[in-house]
Motif scaffolding. Sequence first.
Motif, PDB file in Angstrom:
ATOM      1  N   SER A 234      45.357  30.855  19.179  1.00 24.37           N
ATOM      2  CA  SER A 234      43.984  30.707  19.671  1.00 24.37           C
ATOM      3  C   SER A 234      43.893  31.046  21.150  1.00 24.37           C
ATOM      4  O   SER A 234      44.894  31.114  21.860  1.00 24.37           O
ATOM      5  N   VAL A 235      42.649  31.235  21.583  1.00 20.55           N
ATOM      6  CA  VAL A 235      42.300  31.348  22.996  1.00 20.55           C
ATOM      7  C   VAL A 235      41.325  30.206  23.273  1.00 20.55           C
ATOM      8  O   VAL A 235      40.411  29.963  22.475  1.00 20.55           O
ATOM      9  N   SER A 236      41.515  29.469  24.370  1.00 22.11           N
ATOM     10  CA  SER A 236      40.674  28.314  24.676  1.00 22.11           C
ATOM     11  C   SER A 236      40.159  28.377  26.105  1.00 22.11           C
ATOM     12  O   SER A 236      40.853  28.851  27.005  1.00 22.11           O
ATOM     13  N   VAL A 237      38.934  27.895  26.278  1.00 20.77           N
ATOM     14  CA  VAL A 237      38.285  27.873  27.588  1.00 20.77           C
ATOM     15  C   VAL A 237      37.565  26.536  27.742  1.00 20.77           C
ATOM     16  O   VAL A 237      36.995  26.016  26.782  1.00 20.77           O
ATOM     17  N   SER A 238      37.607  25.954  28.940  1.00 21.26           N
ATOM     18  CA  SER A 238      36.779  24.785  29.236  1.00 21.26           C
ATOM     19  C   SER A 238      36.464  24.784  30.728  1.00 21.26           C
ATOM     20  O   SER A 238      37.135  25.454  31.520  1.00 21.26           O
ATOM     21  N   PHE A 239      35.455  24.012  31.098  1.00 18.72           N
ATOM     22  CA  PHE A 239      35.009  23.952  32.495  1.00 18.72           C
ATOM     23  C   PHE A 239      34.949  22.506  32.956  1.00 18.72           C
ATOM     24  O   PHE A 239      34.677  21.593  32.166  1.00 18.72           O
ATOM     25  N   GLY A 240      35.195  22.298  34.230  1.00 15.30           N
ATOM     26  CA  GLY A 240      35.040  20.984  34.817  1.00 15.30           C
ATOM     27  C   GLY A 240      34.663  21.100  36.282  1.00 15.30           C
ATOM     28  O   GLY A 240      34.880  22.133  36.915  1.00 15.30           O
ATOM     29  N   ALA A 241      34.082  20.051  36.820  1.00 16.26           N
ATOM     30  CA  ALA A 241      33.702  20.063  38.235  1.00 16.26           C
ATOM     31  C   ALA A 241      33.509  18.646  38.734  1.00 16.26           C
ATOM     32  O   ALA A 241      33.092  17.757  37.986  1.00 16.26           O
ATOM     33  N   THR A 242      33.835  18.432  39.985  1.00 19.87           N
ATOM     34  CA  THR A 242      33.459  17.220  40.701  1.00 19.87           C
ATOM     35  C   THR A 242      32.443  17.618  41.746  1.00 19.87           C
ATOM     36  O   THR A 242      32.670  18.576  42.505  1.00 19.87           O
ATOM     37  N   THR A 243      31.314  16.922  41.778  1.00 21.68           N
ATOM     38  CA  THR A 243      30.207  17.357  42.614  1.00 21.68           C
ATOM     39  C   THR A 243      29.379  16.159  43.061  1.00 21.68           C
ATOM     40  O   THR A 243      29.578  15.033  42.593  1.00 21.68           O
ATOM     41  N   ILE A 244      28.454  16.394  43.977  1.00 20.57           N
ATOM     42  CA  ILE A 244      27.587  15.332  44.480  1.00 20.57           C
ATOM     43  C   ILE A 244      26.594  14.936  43.396  1.00 20.57           C
ATOM     44  O   ILE A 244      25.975  15.790  42.758  1.00 20.57           O
ATOM     45  N   ALA A 245      26.445  13.648  43.178  1.00 16.85           N
ATOM     46  CA  ALA A 245      25.552  13.155  42.136  1.00 16.85           C
ATOM     47  C   ALA A 245      24.118  13.585  42.389  1.00 16.85           C
ATOM     48  O   ALA A 245      23.680  13.762  43.533  1.00 16.85           O
ATOM     49  N   SER A 246      23.380  13.753  41.301  1.00 15.25           N
ATOM     50  CA  SER A 246      21.979  14.173  41.376  1.00 15.25           C
ATOM     51  C   SER A 246      21.176  13.235  42.280  1.00 15.25           C
ATOM     52  O   SER A 246      21.244  12.008  42.158  1.00 15.25           O
ATOM     53  N   GLY A 247      20.436  13.830  43.212  1.00 22.33           N
ATOM     54  CA  GLY A 247      19.577  13.064  44.103  1.00 22.33           C
ATOM     55  C   GLY A 247      20.284  12.357  45.239  1.00 22.33           C
ATOM     56  O   GLY A 247      19.648  11.623  46.008  1.00 22.33           O
ATOM     57  N   ARG A 248      21.601  12.584  45.400  1.00 21.63           N
ATOM     58  CA  ARG A 248      22.361  11.878  46.425  1.00 21.63           C
ATOM     59  C   ARG A 248      22.777  12.775  47.597  1.00 21.63           C
ATOM     60  O   ARG A 248      23.475  12.305  48.497  1.00 21.63           O
ATOM     61  N   ARG A 249      22.362  14.046  47.600  1.00 17.78           N
ATOM     62  CA  ARG A 249      22.867  14.951  48.644  1.00 17.78           C
ATOM     63  C   ARG A 249      22.503  14.468  50.045  1.00 17.78           C
ATOM     64  O   ARG A 249      23.353  14.463  50.947  1.00 17.78           O
ATOM     65  N   ASP A 250      21.258  14.072  50.285  1.00 12.38           N
ATOM     66  CA  ASP A 250      20.861  13.619  51.627  1.00 12.38           C
ATOM     67  C   ASP A 250      21.665  12.397  52.043  1.00 12.38           C
ATOM     68  O   ASP A 250      22.138  12.305  53.187  1.00 12.38           O
ATOM     69  N   ASP A 251      21.828  11.427  51.126  1.00  7.66           N
ATOM     70  CA  ASP A 251      22.635  10.246  51.416  1.00  7.66           C
ATOM     71  C   ASP A 251      24.084  10.639  51.703  1.00  7.66           C
ATOM     72  O   ASP A 251      24.724  10.089  52.605  1.00  7.66           O
ATOM     73  N   PHE A 252      24.590  11.587  50.922  1.00  5.60           N
ATOM     74  CA  PHE A 252      25.967  12.040  51.085  1.00  5.60           C
ATOM     75  C   PHE A 252      26.165  12.651  52.472  1.00  5.60           C
ATOM     76  O   PHE A 252      27.120  12.319  53.183  1.00  5.60           O
ATOM     77  N   GLU A 253      25.263  13.546  52.851  1.00  5.51           N
ATOM     78  CA  GLU A 253      25.350  14.205  54.156  1.00  5.51           C
ATOM     79  C   GLU A 253      25.299  13.180  55.286  1.00  5.51           C
ATOM     80  O   GLU A 253      26.102  13.227  56.231  1.00  5.51           O
ATOM     81  N   ARG A 254      24.360  12.240  55.203  1.00  2.00           N
ATOM     82  CA  ARG A 254      24.190  11.246  56.265  1.00  2.00           C
ATOM     83  C   ARG A 254      25.421  10.339  56.370  1.00  2.00           C
ATOM     84  O   ARG A 254      25.910  10.055  57.471  1.00  2.00           O
ATOM     85  N   THR A 255      25.930   9.903  55.236  1.00  2.00           N
ATOM     86  CA  THR A 255      27.052   8.976  55.240  1.00  2.00           C
ATOM     87  C   THR A 255      28.361   9.671  55.599  1.00  2.00           C
ATOM     88  O   THR A 255      29.267   9.062  56.183  1.00  2.00           O
ATOM     89  N   LEU A 256      28.457  10.956  55.269  1.00  2.00           N
ATOM     90  CA  LEU A 256      29.676  11.705  55.572  1.00  2.00           C
ATOM     91  C   LEU A 256      29.798  12.033  57.055  1.00  2.00           C
ATOM     92  O   LEU A 256      30.921  12.120  57.588  1.00  2.00           O
ATOM     93  N   ALA A 257      28.672  12.183  57.742  1.00  5.77           N
ATOM     94  CA  ALA A 257      28.661  12.674  59.128  1.00  5.77           C
ATOM     95  C   ALA A 257      29.647  11.962  60.054  1.00  5.77           C
ATOM     96  O   ALA A 257      30.392  12.621  60.800  1.00  5.77           O
ATOM     97  N   PRO A 258      29.733  10.622  60.061  1.00  5.04           N
ATOM     98  CA  PRO A 258      30.662   9.958  60.989  1.00  5.04           C
ATOM     99  C   PRO A 258      32.140  10.227  60.689  1.00  5.04           C
ATOM    100  O   PRO A 258      32.995   9.958  61.550  1.00  5.04           O
ATOM    101  N   PHE A 259      32.441  10.739  59.501  1.00  2.00           N
ATOM    102  CA  PHE A 259      33.830  10.974  59.105  1.00  2.00           C
ATOM    103  C   PHE A 259      34.268  12.421  59.327  1.00  2.00           C
ATOM    104  O   PHE A 259      35.454  12.739  59.160  1.00  2.00           O
TER     105      PHE A 259
END
Length: 271
Positions: A234-259
Amino acid sequence: MRMRHPLLVAAALTASALALAGCGVLGNQPSPVSTYVGADGEQVTVDWADYPGEAGQDSEALRAGPDQDEIVPLATDLVNRVRVAVELEADTRLIPTRDESEWFGEESWFSASGNGYGGETMLVTVNCCELQSGSAPSTDRWRGLVDAVSAVTEEYGLGPVVLQHEAPELLADDRWRDEYARDYCNGAGGRCWLWSGTAYANGQWLSFSIQDARLDTTGAAMEDAEEFDWPVASVSVSFGATTIASGRRDDFERTLAPFEGLDKPDATTSD
């Protein structure tokens, strides 16, 4: 390492590769604290329990990539492009292992229990889009098939598919290399009956494998195929990702800034 189903092997080896790339010392210790002088000359102290990412993830790379909502169309397009490339190159049809409408269902997403420092994470991970054929091309076509898939993954910014039995960081581990050779590359001259690899960048990965159980000289792969009704080849394919949760980008950016710009400590909790 006896996990011979192609999709399971690809997932397990991807996890191994990512762990080697980002592992830390796990335990249950107090969260680390960093102190530095900010641009205004004032002293800044940050507690890593407040870090919005995860100890084993590059938050800068994730910030530059798609968030949870954006990953869905991107992944769908990528996997479908890979499907076309495989079917053209290998003369075999890739079939979803479950209905495509369920690829991004609630059960496909999960979040770590914490950020690795005793706090919460704003990241989520998806594993989805599994495709598998009921046959594989002859081994003399395997390299061309990997190249065809790599052409697609490189276009999408994930880089080429790196095969596990050729990955320098894994080959450097003597025990891993010997176990892999014993289980998957036991043919004459070290010929592998399974090629499993990953294209990875910015928290996203495409796992890809080709296998022919008849080439496993131990006979174990054929036994597993018969016992569990898996394809012999057989040939097999799958996908995965770790990413910022929906609706959390602004919070992520703000909280990440001091680090930003700080050296990330090793994880202190086993999240």
